[in-house]
Design a protein around this motif. Sequence first.
Motif, PDB file in Angstrom:
ATOM      1  N   ASN A  31       0.834  -1.214   0.000  1.00  0.00           N
ATOM      2  CA  ASN A  31       0.000   0.000   0.000  1.00  0.00           C
ATOM      3  C   ASN A  31       0.862   1.254   0.000  1.00  0.00           C
ATOM      4  N   SER A  32       1.876   1.239   0.844  1.00  0.00           N
ATOM      5  CA  SER A  32       2.750   2.417   0.913  1.00  0.00           C
ATOM      6  C   SER A  32       4.126   2.000   1.419  1.00  0.00           C
ATOM      7  N   TYR A  33       5.039   2.938   1.398  1.00  0.00           N
ATOM      8  CA  TYR A  33       6.455   2.620   1.669  1.00  0.00           C
ATOM      9  C   TYR A  33       7.065   3.675   2.584  1.00  0.00           C
ATOM     10  N   ARG A  34       8.094   3.278   3.285  1.00  0.00           N
ATOM     11  CA  ARG A  34       8.830   4.218   4.151  1.00  0.00           C
ATOM     12  C   ARG A  34      10.316   3.875   4.115  1.00  0.00           C
ATOM     13  N   TRP A  35      11.116   4.853   3.753  1.00  0.00           N
ATOM     14  CA  TRP A  35      12.573   4.715   3.843  1.00  0.00           C
ATOM     15  C   TRP A  35      13.024   5.651   4.956  1.00  0.00           C
ATOM     16  N   THR A  36      13.750   5.103   5.907  1.00  0.00           N
ATOM     17  CA  THR A  36      14.187   5.940   7.032  1.00  0.00           C
ATOM     18  C   THR A  36      15.675   5.727   7.307  1.00  0.00           C
ATOM     19  N   MET A  37      16.256   6.677   7.980  1.00  0.00           N
ATOM     20  CA  MET A  37      17.653   6.559   8.397  1.00  0.00           C
ATOM     21  C   MET A  37      17.721   6.768   9.901  1.00  0.00           C
ATOM     22  N   ARG A  38      18.494   5.927  10.577  1.00  0.00           N
ATOM     23  CA  ARG A  38      18.632   6.040  12.027  1.00  0.00           C
ATOM     24  C   ARG A  38      19.718   7.060  12.361  1.00  0.00           C
ATOM     25  N   LYS A  39      19.346   8.004  13.184  1.00  0.00           N
ATOM     26  CA  LYS A  39      20.321   9.025  13.595  1.00  0.00           C
ATOM     27  C   LYS A  39      21.099   8.533  14.819  1.00  0.00           C
ATOM     28  N   CYS A  40      22.132   9.285  15.188  1.00  0.00           N
ATOM     29  CA  CYS A  40      22.991   8.905  16.326  1.00  0.00           C
ATOM     30  C   CYS A  40      22.180   8.742  17.608  1.00  0.00           C
ATOM     31  N   ASP A  41      21.153   9.592  17.767  1.00  0.00           N
ATOM     32  CA  ASP A  41      20.370   9.539  19.012  1.00  0.00           C
ATOM     33  C   ASP A  41      19.322   8.416  18.997  1.00  0.00           C
ATOM     34  N   GLY A  42      19.360   7.578  17.957  1.00  0.00           N
ATOM     35  CA  GLY A  42      18.456   6.430  17.901  1.00  0.00           C
ATOM     36  C   GLY A  42      17.116   6.728  17.243  1.00  0.00           C
ATOM     37  N   LYS A  77      27.204  12.841   0.800  1.00  0.00           N
ATOM     38  CA  LYS A  77      28.369  13.681   0.561  1.00  0.00           C
ATOM     39  C   LYS A  77      29.579  13.164   1.337  1.00  0.00           C
ATOM     40  N   ASP A  78      29.313  12.665   2.570  1.00  0.00           N
ATOM     41  CA  ASP A  78      30.426  12.327   3.466  1.00  0.00           C
ATOM     42  C   ASP A  78      30.575  10.823   3.647  1.00  0.00           C
ATOM     43  N   THR A  79      31.815  10.406   3.831  1.00  0.00           N
ATOM     44  CA  THR A  79      32.078   8.999   4.113  1.00  0.00           C
ATOM     45  C   THR A  79      31.519   8.673   5.503  1.00  0.00           C
ATOM     46  N   GLY A  80      31.210   7.389   5.714  1.00  0.00           N
ATOM     47  CA  GLY A  80      30.690   6.983   7.016  1.00  0.00           C
ATOM     48  C   GLY A  80      29.742   5.809   6.870  1.00  0.00           C
ATOM     49  N   THR A  81      29.154   5.420   7.995  1.00  0.00           N
ATOM     50  CA  THR A  81      28.227   4.294   8.018  1.00  0.00           C
ATOM     51  C   THR A  81      26.817   4.821   8.240  1.00  0.00           C
ATOM     52  N   TYR A  82      25.927   4.467   7.345  1.00  0.00           N
ATOM     53  CA  TYR A  82      24.548   4.963   7.387  1.00  0.00           C
ATOM     54  C   TYR A  82      23.608   3.776   7.597  1.00  0.00           C
ATOM     55  N   HIS A  83      22.773   3.854   8.640  1.00  0.00           N
ATOM     56  CA  HIS A  83      21.831   2.775   8.954  1.00  0.00           C
ATOM     57  C   HIS A  83      20.460   3.138   8.409  1.00  0.00           C
ATOM     58  N   LEU A  84      20.009   2.352   7.445  1.00  0.00           N
ATOM     59  CA  LEU A  84      18.734   2.639   6.799  1.00  0.00           C
ATOM     60  C   LEU A  84      17.722   1.523   7.032  1.00  0.00           C
ATOM     61  N   SER A  85      16.450   1.877   6.890  1.00  0.00           N
ATOM     62  CA  SER A  85      15.387   0.875   6.956  1.00  0.00           C
ATOM     63  C   SER A  85      14.421   1.102   5.812  1.00  0.00           C
ATOM     64  N   PHE A  86      13.923  -0.018   5.302  1.00  0.00           N
ATOM     65  CA  PHE A  86      12.895   0.047   4.275  1.00  0.00           C
ATOM     66  C   PHE A  86      11.678  -0.716   4.776  1.00  0.00           C
ATOM     67  N   GLU A  87      10.519  -0.098   4.687  1.00  0.00           N
ATOM     68  CA  GLU A  87       9.282  -0.736   5.152  1.00  0.00           C
ATOM     69  C   GLU A  87       8.235  -0.721   4.054  1.00  0.00           C
ATOM     70  N   ILE A  88       7.563  -1.864   3.913  1.00  0.00           N
ATOM     71  CA  ILE A  88       6.359  -1.898   3.068  1.00  0.00           C
ATOM     72  C   ILE A  88       5.183  -1.925   4.037  1.00  0.00           C
ATOM     73  N   ILE A  89       4.321  -0.945   3.903  1.00  0.00           N
ATOM     74  CA  ILE A  89       3.164  -0.899   4.785  1.00  0.00           C
ATOM     75  C   ILE A  89       1.982  -1.495   4.029  1.00  0.00           C
ATOM     76  N   CYS A 141      24.550   1.276   4.679  1.00  0.00           N
ATOM     77  CA  CYS A 141      25.336   1.779   3.546  1.00  0.00           C
ATOM     78  C   CYS A 141      26.658   2.296   4.094  1.00  0.00           C
ATOM     79  N   ILE A 142      27.736   1.718   3.615  1.00  0.00           N
ATOM     80  CA  ILE A 142      29.057   2.187   4.042  1.00  0.00           C
ATOM     81  C   ILE A 142      29.642   3.016   2.914  1.00  0.00           C
TER      82      ILE A 142
END
Length: 406
Positions: A30-41, A57-69, A81-82
């Motif tokens: 039905n719908s979708y959500r892409w989110t990224m977890r910040k340092c504060d959780g 833009k910057d190097t680092g480790t990015y924690h992402l989530s994909f949801e199908i609602i 994503c590293i």
Amino acid sequence: MPPTVSLGIDDVYYMPRMKACTFQPAFTGNSYRWTMRKCDGTDTLLSVEKNYIFLAKDTGTYHLSFEIIDPHTPYKHDFTCIVLHEQVEYSAYIAKVYEYRPAPGQFVNTMPEYSIGDTEEDMRKKAEENLSGTNDVMVTLGAYGGYIVFGFDHTVINVKGEKDLMILANAFYSDLPPYKKRKGGSCEPGIVMVAFDTNQNGIPDDTWYELAGSEYNKPETLKDYEIIYHRPAANKIPEPDMSQQLSDLTYILWKDNRDHSGYVSKNIYHTQNYYPEWIPEATLRFRGTRLKSNAVDESGNGTYYVLYSYPWGYVDNHPNEYHDLNAFDIDWAVDDNGHPVYLQGVDFVKVYTGVNQYCGWIGETSTEIIRAQDLHIPTAALPNPLTIDKQYRETLKKQFYSIIKK
Ligand SMILES: [Ca+2]
Ligand SMILES: [Ca+2]
Ligand SMILES: [Ca+2]
């Protein structure tokens, strides 16, 4: 192939910075959500579209989530994503010219120089050679609408609250005492458009957005302006007007979509053909926003034109020393209806001559370009390209002032 989130999905993706990565889930809901977890959780919502393009833009480790609602097949997947530093150091300067299509003009076929037999592809390569890196060789765009499309070896990131791009040209302010305090001289404003490679095919076939400069919302700025130039017949008989140093007043006919017509005249200083020689078609059509004419004949008798700069947001509109006035913020992007658009970054930049104006013996107003730079890639400070190309600058000035000094 873009990575797929849903099937055989990896938990970790490695990618260089400033390069987009497309995630295209195979499952629907039905719908979708892409989110990224910040340092504060907590989570930041990135997108609610089915597909998502990740770009950092910057190097680092990015924690992402994909949801199908979806009530029947809900789905959630966490992944990482590293983002690494590129293997071959990026250049801050132009790496590619995709298209070069000037309108007729007195520097066309000479900047860059046309040789008999050159095709549009040959001329594109010459423009690319001129503008790549810090080669700093001027390219002319000719009269209204003439354009160039270029890009870098990475995506120029839209950094919040910062200008992202700088484009240099050959504008100068008048040295003459009465005009010294005013920002006018040879200012030939070019309009900037940008596009993100949304379909990730490396080709500028995506939606273009204008960067709305200081004149964008003014009533005198014309939108959807269209012009058609007609190549003169080979046997055309010139109609000279030596009072303005013109060898052919009625040289290249143009007609616009506002019921106006006129000519790009030929002057005695530039004797080559002004219609791009490599274009097989007998007409050239351009469409875009048209800025109000910016020239004033300060002499009152056609001997001294001052082309006044607009406040901000245009190429070839202020001297290169004024970095900030030659810098552009991707956040100025607007769609065809003038609504602001958010772009994560841009892969393609288009510059076109923004005024349709003819100034007697100094000729048509044409935007030039000499260098472009991504302001987010650190570089050593370089001198103004025009101070290097001093001879060119002096030639230009000499022509500009030759009449008054007589
Ligand atoms: Ca920005
Ligand atoms: Ca594309
Ligand atoms: Ca110029």
